[in-house]
Design an enzyme around this catalytic site. Sequence first.
Site, PDB file in Angstrom:
ATOM      1  N   ASN A 108      -9.977  -5.124   6.983  1.00  0.00           N
ATOM      2  CA  ASN A 108      -8.670  -5.507   6.443  1.00  0.00           C
ATOM      3  C   ASN A 108      -8.189  -4.553   5.349  1.00  0.00           C
ATOM      4  O   ASN A 108      -6.984  -4.367   5.171  1.00  0.00           O
ATOM      5  CB  ASN A 108      -8.794  -6.939   5.880  1.00  0.00           C
ATOM      6  CG  ASN A 108      -7.652  -7.323   4.980  1.00  0.00           C
ATOM      7  OD1 ASN A 108      -6.544  -7.533   5.427  1.00  0.00           O
ATOM      8  ND2 ASN A 108      -7.928  -7.395   3.673  1.00  0.00           N
ATOM      9  N   SER A 145      -0.747  -3.367  12.185  1.00  0.00           N
ATOM     10  CA  SER A 145       0.579  -3.686  11.634  1.00  0.00           C
ATOM     11  C   SER A 145       1.625  -3.503  12.723  1.00  0.00           C
ATOM     12  O   SER A 145       1.439  -2.698  13.652  1.00  0.00           O
ATOM     13  CB  SER A 145       0.896  -2.731  10.478  1.00  0.00           C
ATOM     14  OG  SER A 145       2.253  -2.853  10.089  1.00  0.00           O
ATOM     15  N   TYR A 195       1.958   6.068   7.012  1.00  0.00           N
ATOM     16  CA  TYR A 195       1.452   4.683   7.112  1.00  0.00           C
ATOM     17  C   TYR A 195       1.544   4.194   8.555  1.00  0.00           C
ATOM     18  O   TYR A 195       0.564   3.670   9.112  1.00  0.00           O
ATOM     19  CB  TYR A 195       2.232   3.750   6.170  1.00  0.00           C
ATOM     20  CG  TYR A 195       1.763   2.311   6.314  1.00  0.00           C
ATOM     21  CD1 TYR A 195       0.501   1.936   5.856  1.00  0.00           C
ATOM     22  CD2 TYR A 195       2.556   1.346   6.932  1.00  0.00           C
ATOM     23  CE1 TYR A 195       0.043   0.625   6.009  1.00  0.00           C
ATOM     24  CE2 TYR A 195       2.103   0.039   7.089  1.00  0.00           C
ATOM     25  CZ  TYR A 195       0.844  -0.316   6.617  1.00  0.00           C
ATOM     26  OH  TYR A 195       0.383  -1.612   6.782  1.00  0.00           O
ATOM     27  N   LYS A 237      -1.564   3.117  11.304  1.00  0.00           N
ATOM     28  CA  LYS A 237      -1.690   1.834  12.003  1.00  0.00           C
ATOM     29  C   LYS A 237      -1.641   2.036  13.520  1.00  0.00           C
ATOM     30  O   LYS A 237      -2.237   1.252  14.267  1.00  0.00           O
ATOM     31  CB  LYS A 237      -0.618   0.859  11.514  1.00  0.00           C
ATOM     32  CG  LYS A 237      -0.837   0.413  10.061  1.00  0.00           C
ATOM     33  CD  LYS A 237      -2.193  -0.251   9.849  1.00  0.00           C
ATOM     34  CE  LYS A 237      -2.372  -0.826   8.455  1.00  0.00           C
ATOM     35  NZ  LYS A 237      -3.673  -1.478   8.253  1.00  0.00           N
ATOM     36  N   THR A 284       2.356 -10.285  -0.025  1.00  0.00           N
ATOM     37  CA  THR A 284       1.031 -10.142  -0.657  1.00  0.00           C
ATOM     38  C   THR A 284       1.239  -9.133  -1.796  1.00  0.00           C
ATOM     39  O   THR A 284       2.372  -8.934  -2.237  1.00  0.00           O
ATOM     40  CB  THR A 284       0.012  -9.580   0.363  1.00  0.00           C
ATOM     41  OG1 THR A 284       0.498  -8.297   0.783  1.00  0.00           O
ATOM     42  CG2 THR A 284      -0.172 -10.479   1.575  1.00  0.00           C
ATOM     43  N   GLU A 285       0.188  -8.432  -2.169  1.00  0.00           N
ATOM     44  CA  GLU A 285       0.376  -7.358  -3.155  1.00  0.00           C
ATOM     45  C   GLU A 285       0.746  -6.038  -2.473  1.00  0.00           C
ATOM     46  O   GLU A 285       0.827  -4.994  -3.123  1.00  0.00           O
ATOM     47  CB  GLU A 285      -0.903  -7.197  -3.994  1.00  0.00           C
ATOM     48  CG  GLU A 285      -1.170  -8.408  -4.873  1.00  0.00           C
ATOM     49  CD  GLU A 285      -2.448  -8.299  -5.689  1.00  0.00           C
ATOM     50  OE1 GLU A 285      -2.958  -7.181  -5.885  1.00  0.00           O
ATOM     51  OE2 GLU A 285      -2.935  -9.346  -6.135  1.00  0.00           O
ATOM     52  N   PHE A 286       0.943  -6.091  -1.164  1.00  0.00           N
ATOM     53  CA  PHE A 286       1.214  -4.890  -0.371  1.00  0.00           C
ATOM     54  C   PHE A 286       2.366  -4.050  -0.949  1.00  0.00           C
ATOM     55  O   PHE A 286       2.235  -2.835  -1.131  1.00  0.00           O
ATOM     56  CB  PHE A 286       1.525  -5.330   1.067  1.00  0.00           C
ATOM     57  CG  PHE A 286       1.871  -4.222   2.008  1.00  0.00           C
ATOM     58  CD1 PHE A 286       0.872  -3.488   2.637  1.00  0.00           C
ATOM     59  CD2 PHE A 286       3.189  -3.907   2.300  1.00  0.00           C
ATOM     60  CE1 PHE A 286       1.175  -2.466   3.531  1.00  0.00           C
ATOM     61  CE2 PHE A 286       3.510  -2.884   3.182  1.00  0.00           C
ATOM     62  CZ  PHE A 286       2.504  -2.163   3.797  1.00  0.00           C
TER      63      PHE A 286
HETATM   64  P1  NDP Z   1      -2.933  -6.399  -0.624  1.00  0.00           P
HETATM   65  O1  NDP Z   1      -2.511  -5.213  -1.404  1.00  0.00           O
HETATM   66  O2  NDP Z   1      -2.610  -7.755  -1.127  1.00  0.00           O
HETATM   67  O3  NDP Z   1      -4.510  -6.311  -0.325  1.00  0.00           O
HETATM   68  C1  NDP Z   1      -5.090  -5.106   0.083  1.00  0.00           C
HETATM   69  C2  NDP Z   1      -6.598  -5.194  -0.066  1.00  0.00           C
HETATM   70  O4  NDP Z   1      -7.170  -3.934   0.360  1.00  0.00           O
HETATM   71  C3  NDP Z   1      -7.027  -5.419  -1.496  1.00  0.00           C
HETATM   72  O5  NDP Z   1      -8.043  -6.400  -1.520  1.00  0.00           O
HETATM   73  C4  NDP Z   1      -7.582  -4.074  -1.929  1.00  0.00           C
HETATM   74  O6  NDP Z   1      -8.672  -4.278  -2.817  1.00  0.00           O
HETATM   75  C5  NDP Z   1      -8.106  -3.534  -0.604  1.00  0.00           C
HETATM   76  N1  NDP Z   1      -8.287  -2.079  -0.616  1.00  0.00           N
HETATM   77  C6  NDP Z   1      -7.347  -1.110  -0.731  1.00  0.00           C
HETATM   78  N2  NDP Z   1      -7.934   0.098  -0.740  1.00  0.00           N
HETATM   79  C7  NDP Z   1      -9.274  -0.117  -0.627  1.00  0.00           C
HETATM   80  C8  NDP Z   1     -10.405   0.720  -0.578  1.00  0.00           C
HETATM   81  N3  NDP Z   1     -10.308   2.061  -0.673  1.00  0.00           N
HETATM   82  N4  NDP Z   1     -11.630   0.162  -0.442  1.00  0.00           N
HETATM   83  C9  NDP Z   1     -11.752  -1.164  -0.364  1.00  0.00           C
HETATM   84  N5  NDP Z   1     -10.736  -2.037  -0.402  1.00  0.00           N
HETATM   85  C10 NDP Z   1      -9.502  -1.505  -0.543  1.00  0.00           C
HETATM   86  O7  NDP Z   1      -2.282  -6.186   0.823  1.00  0.00           O
HETATM   87  P2  NDP Z   1      -2.389  -7.033   2.189  1.00  0.00           P
HETATM   88  O8  NDP Z   1      -3.296  -8.180   2.050  1.00  0.00           O
HETATM   89  O9  NDP Z   1      -1.003  -7.250   2.647  1.00  0.00           O
HETATM   90  O10 NDP Z   1      -3.014  -5.916   3.120  1.00  0.00           O
HETATM   91  C11 NDP Z   1      -4.183  -6.116   3.899  1.00  0.00           C
HETATM   92  C12 NDP Z   1      -4.052  -5.310   5.172  1.00  0.00           C
HETATM   93  O11 NDP Z   1      -2.932  -5.794   5.906  1.00  0.00           O
HETATM   94  C13 NDP Z   1      -3.791  -3.815   4.985  1.00  0.00           C
HETATM   95  O12 NDP Z   1      -4.545  -3.108   5.947  1.00  0.00           O
HETATM   96  C14 NDP Z   1      -2.294  -3.667   5.256  1.00  0.00           C
HETATM   97  O13 NDP Z   1      -1.968  -2.389   5.731  1.00  0.00           O
HETATM   98  C15 NDP Z   1      -2.114  -4.721   6.329  1.00  0.00           C
HETATM   99  N6  NDP Z   1      -0.769  -5.209   6.532  1.00  0.00           N
HETATM  100  C16 NDP Z   1      -0.039  -5.787   5.532  1.00  0.00           C
HETATM  101  C17 NDP Z   1       1.235  -6.276   5.794  1.00  0.00           C
HETATM  102  C18 NDP Z   1       2.094  -6.861   4.745  1.00  0.00           C
HETATM  103  O14 NDP Z   1       3.329  -6.898   4.941  1.00  0.00           O
HETATM  104  N7  NDP Z   1       1.556  -7.356   3.654  1.00  0.00           N
HETATM  105  C19 NDP Z   1       1.789  -6.256   7.154  1.00  0.00           C
HETATM  106  C20 NDP Z   1       0.939  -5.606   8.116  1.00  0.00           C
HETATM  107  C21 NDP Z   1      -0.298  -5.151   7.821  1.00  0.00           C
HETATM  108  P3  NDP Z   1      -9.001  -3.382  -4.109  1.00  0.00           P
HETATM  109  O15 NDP Z   1      -7.717  -2.784  -4.605  1.00  0.00           O
HETATM  110  O16 NDP Z   1      -9.636  -4.354  -5.053  1.00  0.00           O
HETATM  111  O17 NDP Z   1      -9.978  -2.382  -3.577  1.00  0.00           O
HETATM  112  C1  8X3 Z   2       3.232  -3.638   6.751  1.00  0.00           C
HETATM  113  C2  8X3 Z   2       4.456  -3.955   7.512  1.00  0.00           C
HETATM  114  O1  8X3 Z   2       6.747  -3.126   8.115  1.00  0.00           O
HETATM  115  O2  8X3 Z   2       6.177  -3.193   5.756  1.00  0.00           O
HETATM  116  O3  8X3 Z   2       2.284  -3.070   7.580  1.00  0.00           O
HETATM  117  O4  8X3 Z   2       5.235  -1.523   7.182  1.00  0.00           O
HETATM  118  S1  8X3 Z   2       5.690  -2.879   7.122  1.00  0.00           S
END
Ligand code: NDP
Ligand code: 8X3
Length: 256
Positions: free
Chosen positions: A88, A141, A154, A158, A189-191
Amino acid sequence: MSQSKPIVLITGASAGFGAAMAKKYNANGHPVILTARRFDRLKKLTQELDSNFPIHIAQLDVTQKNDIEQFIKALPMTMRNIGILINNAGLALGLSSFQNADELDFETMINTNIKGLIYMTKRILPFMLNNNMGHIVNIGSIAANWPYPGGHVYCATKAFVQQFSRTLRCDLQGKNIRVSEIEPGMSQTEFSLVRFKGDEVKANEVYAGNSPLIAEDIANIVYFTTTLPPHININTLEVMPTCQSWAPLSIVSQSL
Ligand code: NDP
Ligand code: 8X3
């Protein structure tokens, strides 16, 4: 006698989807191994979990191969037979057009979303092969399918996750190891906070006035995917919030 539930290893469990999945699997009696770079966040998360079920937390940067090996060596004997790996951890950095974007950001996205995912998979698979059982869930994604301005690297990372997941299925055929790729759309999320490098105003604008997916939605979908009967493999599951769909192709007025 009740059968023990598979051990679940989640990368990026300190926030967003990963933290929600940690809660979901723990609440359903699975032993969980939770990893991320921010160890303090993992410690805080454990306070919200049910300690009747095994929990192991570890600081881990998935981009560091040696750290992954150390992490595996340090796993308690009772937590080594990982049944479900959820790749993830991942991020998007920036939304500028490619020509204006920062090359260091490209490297971080490639190292995390692509290399980190394959490093983890390569090192956890032997446990599954040994047990002739397992499930790898890769968080992809919608960005793999739908290009958007400023998405460049990005989106491409994906797209890698999508194709890697499918080809891994071929290689694991007959091994009783499932591979699924979940492709979320806009999720709060924090994304976005990470993408916009801590700019809360910009991050909040992404979701303002909308009803995005939330982390628990994705946790529920991943949980569903991994708890289907063993003869069912979800290959790819793309999910968007109802408020999101596709835009028409863009035409720019230009006489050439
Ligand atoms: P968050 O930013 O809320 O969480 C991301 C997590 O990834 C954190 O726990 C962070 O932990 C961890 N992380 C980042 N870099 C590293 C690293 N080098 N090593 C280990 N852990 C890492 O985002 P989301 O929960 O939204 O994202 C989770 C996944 O979902 C990602 O792959 C993202 O691309 C994907 N995604 C998200 C979407 C969205 O709209 N939110 C949509 C589609 C996909 P820490 O910083 O503590 O290491
Ligand atoms: C995250 C979804 O559309 O913001 O993977 O890139 S988007």
